[in-house]
Design a protein around this motif. Structure first.
Motif, PDB file in Angstrom:
ATOM      1  N   PRO A 127      54.092 -55.303 -14.807  1.00 49.57           N
ATOM      2  CA  PRO A 127      52.778 -55.243 -14.142  1.00 49.57           C
ATOM      3  C   PRO A 127      52.156 -53.870 -14.322  1.00 49.57           C
ATOM      4  O   PRO A 127      52.829 -52.845 -14.267  1.00 49.57           O
ATOM      5  CB  PRO A 127      53.115 -55.553 -12.686  1.00 49.57           C
ATOM      6  CG  PRO A 127      54.555 -55.218 -12.543  1.00 49.57           C
ATOM      7  CD  PRO A 127      55.192 -55.528 -13.850  1.00 49.57           C
ATOM      8  N   ALA A 128      50.840 -53.853 -14.558  1.00 48.17           N
ATOM      9  CA  ALA A 128      50.127 -52.602 -14.752  1.00 48.17           C
ATOM     10  C   ALA A 128      49.927 -51.878 -13.430  1.00 48.17           C
ATOM     11  O   ALA A 128      49.797 -52.490 -12.365  1.00 48.17           O
ATOM     12  CB  ALA A 128      48.778 -52.867 -15.409  1.00 48.17           C
ATOM     13  N   ALA A 129      49.923 -50.543 -13.484  1.00 46.09           N
ATOM     14  CA  ALA A 129      49.630 -49.724 -12.302  1.00 46.09           C
ATOM     15  C   ALA A 129      48.234 -49.151 -12.437  1.00 46.09           C
ATOM     16  O   ALA A 129      47.603 -49.230 -13.476  1.00 46.09           O
ATOM     17  CB  ALA A 129      50.657 -48.603 -12.161  1.00 46.09           C
ATOM     18  N   THR A 130      47.743 -48.583 -11.349  1.00 46.66           N
ATOM     19  CA  THR A 130      46.393 -48.009 -11.344  1.00 46.66           C
ATOM     20  C   THR A 130      46.462 -46.524 -11.067  1.00 46.66           C
ATOM     21  O   THR A 130      47.519 -45.970 -10.763  1.00 46.66           O
ATOM     22  CB  THR A 130      45.535 -48.700 -10.268  1.00 46.66           C
ATOM     23  OG1 THR A 130      46.155 -48.500  -8.986  1.00 46.66           O
ATOM     24  CG2 THR A 130      45.422 -50.196 -10.543  1.00 46.66           C
ATOM     25  N   GLY A 131      45.304 -45.850 -11.175  1.00 46.40           N
ATOM     26  CA  GLY A 131      45.237 -44.441 -10.805  1.00 46.40           C
ATOM     27  C   GLY A 131      44.936 -43.518 -11.957  1.00 46.40           C
ATOM     28  O   GLY A 131      44.911 -42.302 -11.778  1.00 46.40           O
ATOM     29  N   LEU A 132      44.674 -44.029 -13.206  1.00 42.90           N
ATOM     30  CA  LEU A 132      44.402 -43.152 -14.334  1.00 42.90           C
ATOM     31  C   LEU A 132      43.029 -42.499 -14.181  1.00 42.90           C
ATOM     32  O   LEU A 132      42.049 -43.148 -13.847  1.00 42.90           O
ATOM     33  CB  LEU A 132      44.445 -43.957 -15.647  1.00 42.90           C
ATOM     34  CG  LEU A 132      44.154 -43.171 -16.911  1.00 42.90           C
ATOM     35  CD1 LEU A 132      45.283 -42.191 -17.179  1.00 42.90           C
ATOM     36  CD2 LEU A 132      43.973 -44.119 -18.069  1.00 42.90           C
ATOM     37  N   THR A 133      42.968 -41.190 -14.387  1.00 42.86           N
ATOM     38  CA  THR A 133      41.692 -40.457 -14.336  1.00 42.86           C
ATOM     39  C   THR A 133      41.270 -39.939 -15.697  1.00 42.86           C
ATOM     40  O   THR A 133      40.105 -39.630 -15.890  1.00 42.86           O
ATOM     41  CB  THR A 133      41.797 -39.267 -13.354  1.00 42.86           C
ATOM     42  OG1 THR A 133      42.850 -38.398 -13.803  1.00 42.86           O
ATOM     43  CG2 THR A 133      42.105 -39.763 -11.956  1.00 42.86           C
ATOM     44  N   ALA A 134      42.205 -39.791 -16.628  1.00 43.59           N
ATOM     45  CA  ALA A 134      41.887 -39.328 -17.973  1.00 43.59           C
ATOM     46  C   ALA A 134      43.051 -39.654 -18.893  1.00 43.59           C
ATOM     47  O   ALA A 134      44.165 -39.924 -18.435  1.00 43.59           O
ATOM     48  CB  ALA A 134      41.606 -37.825 -17.986  1.00 43.59           C
ATOM     49  N   VAL A 135      42.781 -39.656 -20.196  1.00 42.81           N
ATOM     50  CA  VAL A 135      43.805 -39.916 -21.179  1.00 42.81           C
ATOM     51  C   VAL A 135      43.725 -38.847 -22.256  1.00 42.81           C
ATOM     52  O   VAL A 135      42.647 -38.358 -22.581  1.00 42.81           O
ATOM     53  CB  VAL A 135      43.631 -41.323 -21.816  1.00 42.81           C
ATOM     54  CG1 VAL A 135      42.313 -41.428 -22.556  1.00 42.81           C
ATOM     55  CG2 VAL A 135      44.803 -41.641 -22.750  1.00 42.81           C
ATOM     56  N   THR A 136      44.880 -38.443 -22.758  1.00 41.99           N
ATOM     57  CA  THR A 136      44.933 -37.466 -23.838  1.00 41.99           C
ATOM     58  C   THR A 136      44.995 -38.202 -25.178  1.00 41.99           C
ATOM     59  O   THR A 136      45.788 -39.129 -25.338  1.00 41.99           O
ATOM     60  CB  THR A 136      46.164 -36.559 -23.690  1.00 41.99           C
ATOM     61  OG1 THR A 136      46.093 -35.885 -22.435  1.00 41.99           O
ATOM     62  CG2 THR A 136      46.222 -35.539 -24.824  1.00 41.99           C
ATOM     63  N   SER A 137      44.161 -37.812 -26.080  1.00 46.62           N
ATOM     64  CA  SER A 137      44.131 -38.462 -27.398  1.00 46.62           C
ATOM     65  C   SER A 137      44.237 -37.398 -28.483  1.00 46.62           C
ATOM     66  O   SER A 137      44.005 -36.211 -28.239  1.00 46.62           O
ATOM     67  CB  SER A 137      42.842 -39.284 -27.577  1.00 46.62           C
ATOM     68  OG  SER A 137      41.711 -38.443 -27.513  1.00 46.62           O
ATOM     69  N   ALA A 138      44.599 -37.829 -29.667  1.00 45.18           N
ATOM     70  CA  ALA A 138      44.724 -36.923 -30.811  1.00 45.18           C
ATOM     71  C   ALA A 138      44.100 -37.589 -32.028  1.00 45.18           C
ATOM     72  O   ALA A 138      44.384 -38.752 -32.326  1.00 45.18           O
ATOM     73  CB  ALA A 138      46.188 -36.591 -31.078  1.00 45.18           C
ATOM     74  N   ASP A 139      43.215 -36.865 -32.688  1.00 46.12           N
ATOM     75  CA  ASP A 139      42.585 -37.406 -33.897  1.00 46.12           C
ATOM     76  C   ASP A 139      43.615 -37.538 -35.011  1.00 46.12           C
ATOM     77  O   ASP A 139      44.609 -36.796 -35.074  1.00 46.12           O
ATOM     78  CB  ASP A 139      41.445 -36.494 -34.361  1.00 46.12           C
ATOM     79  CG  ASP A 139      40.298 -36.448 -33.351  1.00 46.12           C
ATOM     80  OD1 ASP A 139      40.202 -37.394 -32.553  1.00 46.12           O
ATOM     81  OD2 ASP A 139      39.531 -35.472 -33.388  1.00 46.12           O
ATOM     82  N   SER A 140      43.372 -38.483 -35.908  1.00 51.26           N
ATOM     83  CA  SER A 140      44.213 -38.668 -37.089  1.00 51.26           C
ATOM     84  C   SER A 140      43.407 -38.346 -38.338  1.00 51.26           C
ATOM     85  O   SER A 140      42.247 -37.935 -38.256  1.00 51.26           O
ATOM     86  CB  SER A 140      44.734 -40.107 -37.149  1.00 51.26           C
ATOM     87  OG  SER A 140      43.658 -41.004 -37.353  1.00 51.26           O
ATOM     88  N   GLU A 141      44.015 -38.537 -39.510  1.00 48.31           N
ATOM     89  CA  GLU A 141      43.325 -38.223 -40.752  1.00 48.31           C
ATOM     90  C   GLU A 141      42.071 -39.054 -40.960  1.00 48.31           C
ATOM     91  O   GLU A 141      41.111 -38.594 -41.584  1.00 48.31           O
ATOM     92  CB  GLU A 141      44.274 -38.439 -41.931  1.00 48.31           C
ATOM     93  CG  GLU A 141      45.450 -37.469 -41.967  1.00 48.31           C
ATOM     94  CD  GLU A 141      46.410 -37.791 -43.084  1.00 48.31           C
ATOM     95  OE1 GLU A 141      46.328 -38.921 -43.612  1.00 48.31           O
ATOM     96  OE2 GLU A 141      47.249 -36.928 -43.430  1.00 48.31           O
ATOM     97  N   CYS A 142      42.062 -40.262 -40.429  1.00 45.08           N
ATOM     98  CA  CYS A 142      40.951 -41.159 -40.697  1.00 45.08           C
ATOM     99  C   CYS A 142      40.190 -41.568 -39.445  1.00 45.08           C
ATOM    100  O   CYS A 142      39.215 -42.328 -39.550  1.00 45.08           O
ATOM    101  CB  CYS A 142      41.447 -42.429 -41.414  1.00 45.08           C
ATOM    102  SG  CYS A 142      42.108 -42.103 -43.060  1.00 45.08           S
TER     103      CYS A 142
END
Length: 538
Positions: A299-314
């Protein structure tokens, strides 16, 4: 023996042994004659075994020796009740893991590909599933996990929920149009521009059976051939040979090959039974269970305020991954010259540059690349039946059908004669001339127009006559009804006909020059001939 046979009749006893015959009584008029090699053919029998069928052929003579061949017996119903998975190769019989992966099946919470033998965890598709792999490579769901809201674009598809256990990844959406030439390079997405004693017996081993010959071939000790199956110690795939041999033949069963598989991350596997199941992590906080559709569910939980992402080559990311600021991704286009890539509502697409000679269109769905053609200008003719064709050669260039050809050959002969008498009767062959005609085309028939001419000079005394012709066609007759002779009476005659030659054919065409109906001492002194051939290949 000399003393024994000094009497008129020899009293010695001569007895024939095996393979020998004796005739006569030892007297001077009937001496003993001992012969060898007249016995019966050597006896030979073959005996099948549970795993080998033997076949005997030949008569056992030196010119036709016995020959024994063997075929492996494969058990259609192995002892365990499963299917026989045995294969045969040039080096013997073998069984490999690749051929027996169908013996396994997936249980709840697992997936299995029988074509590759890969076992994996089945992730439930139930809404809210937040499953990841734990630190011990088992399946794990954090008790207080979180998800991120994402939105795909026309050219980017997103997977994952942005958590540490399930990082968010993005992949380009490739337009399925066949004209799309997209590729992904380290510097970004790129689409390039378009470019006499004992009976002879021998046994022959095969790839799968070794034969053994025993016995002497005598009636009391016949030859006996036995066979043993050859098991390939190193099958072509490099694995172990899993074949077994029982009283009913050779076999391979699922129970003997389950050891070919092993469990990967998130999977439990019992090689004794072949049962595959999900491996649930024992890490603290794991809330994983089996979903309503039999797959793994968290089951999914709640409470996310932001996510960290990283660009790739494309791919470049933007947004925070929340409902108010969904995470999106855009493709990075290689700035190198010649890149034809663009992002359209249906996905990434490589549009071709202007076409070359003989081509039309730009490679898009609205204007696909096609051959530049003209309308068929002959409405009364069927284009399928009458139009020529275009071909592609080994260098990729377009070629038409072979070009038309026209050529010519001829031969002329003038021959003098010492005034022989014209024969009586009809169509007597006097001389035969020939012309060699060659089809210059190696792939098509040739149509040939043949034209021949004959001119015969006759000397006709008073009240004489003579006829001339070509083959069986009498084409001229001269008669002198006057009181004095006529010299060099002649007329040039012509015939035209056709021949057809197959590709490359060489034809030697004959010309029979005939005479007849000679009377009153008529003679001939000269024959001229002309042979011509006009050769057409269309």
């Amino acid at each position: 023996m000399a003393n024994c046979c000094s009497a008129p009749r020899c009293t010695c006893r001569v007895v024939a042994g095996a393979g020998v015959s004796v005739e006569g009584n030892g007297s001077s008029s009937a001496p003993y004659i001992i012969s060898a090699g007249g016995g019966a053919a050597t006896a030979l029998a073959v005996q099948d075994s549970p795993s080998v069928d033997l076949t005997l052929s030949g008569t056992g003579t030196a010119g036709d020796p016995y020959e024994v061949t063997a075929d492996v017996v494969l058990d259609p119903v192995p002892p365990g009740g499963g299917s026989n998975l045995l294969s045969e190769g040039p080096d013997g019989l073998f069984v490999e893991c690749e051929g027996v992966r169908g013996c396994l099946s997936a249980g709840p919470g697992s997936t299995y590909d029988p074509s590759t033998g890969v076992i994996g965890a089945a992730i439930s598709t139930d809404a809210g599933n937040n499953l990841v792999l734990g630190g011990d490579d088992g399946l794990f769901v954090p008790a207080a996990g979180a998800t991120v809201a994402t939105a795909d674009t026309d050219c980017i598809a997103l997977t994952g929920d942005g958590s540490a256990g399930s990082p968010l990844t993005a992949g380009p959406v490739i337009d399925p149009d066949p004209a799309n030439a997209l590729e992904c390079r380290p510097t970004g997405l790129f689409a390039p521009a378009a470019s006499g004693g004992a009976t002879a017996l021998a046994v022959n081993d095969t790839d799968t059976v070794d034969l053994t010959l025993t016995g002497t071939g005598a009636a009391g000790d016949p030859y006996e051939v036995s066979g043993a199956v050859r098991l390939d110690a190193t099958p072509p795939g490099g694995g172990s040979n899993l074949m077994g041999s029982g009283p009913d033949g050779l076999y391979v069963e699922c129970a003997g090959v389950r050891g070919c598989l092993s469990a990967g991350d998130g999977i439990d596997y019992d090689p004794a039974t072949g049962v595959i199941a999900a491996d649930l992590s024992v890490d603290a906080g794991n809330s994983l269970s089996i979903g309503g559709d039999g797959g793994l569910f968290a089951p999914a939980a709640t409470g996310l305020t932001a996510v960290t992402s990283a660009d790739s080559e494309c791919i470049d990311f933007s947004g925070q991954g929340t409902g108010a600021s969904p995470l999106t991704a855009t493709p990075r286009l290689d700035p190198a010259g010649g890149n034809l890539l663009s992002c359209t509502p249906s996905g990434l697409r490589a549009v071709l540059a202007a076409p070359g000679c003989g081509l039309a269109g730009d490679g898009t769905a609205a204007s696909p690349l096609a051959a530049q053609v003209q309308a068929w200008p002959y409405p009364a003719c069927d284009v399928d039946a009458l139009a020529g064709r275009v071909f592609c050669d080994s260098a990729g260039a377009l070629r038409s059908e072979p070009r038309a050809m026209a050529t010519y050959t001829q031969d002329t002969v003038g021959q003098n004669f010492p005034s022989p008498v014209v024969p009586t009767g009809f169509d007597n062959v006097i001389v035969t001339r020939t012309l060699t005609i060659t089809n210059p085309d190696a792939c098509r028939n040739a149509f040939v127009v043949c034209e021949v001419e004959v001119d015969i000079d006759f000397d006709l005394p008073a009240n004489s006559g003579a006829a001339g012709g070509i083959t069986s066609d009498e084409m001229q007759y001269f008669a002198n009804r006057g009181s004095s002779g006529a010299l060099d009476v002649h007329c040039q005659v012509t015939k035209v006909y056709n021949r057809q030659l197959t590709p490359g054919q060489v034809l030697v065409e004959p010309l029979d020059i005939t005479m007849g109906r000679g009377s009153g001492g008529a003679t001939y002194n000269r024959i001229q001939s002309f042979m011509r051939a006009f050769i057409f290949v269309l």
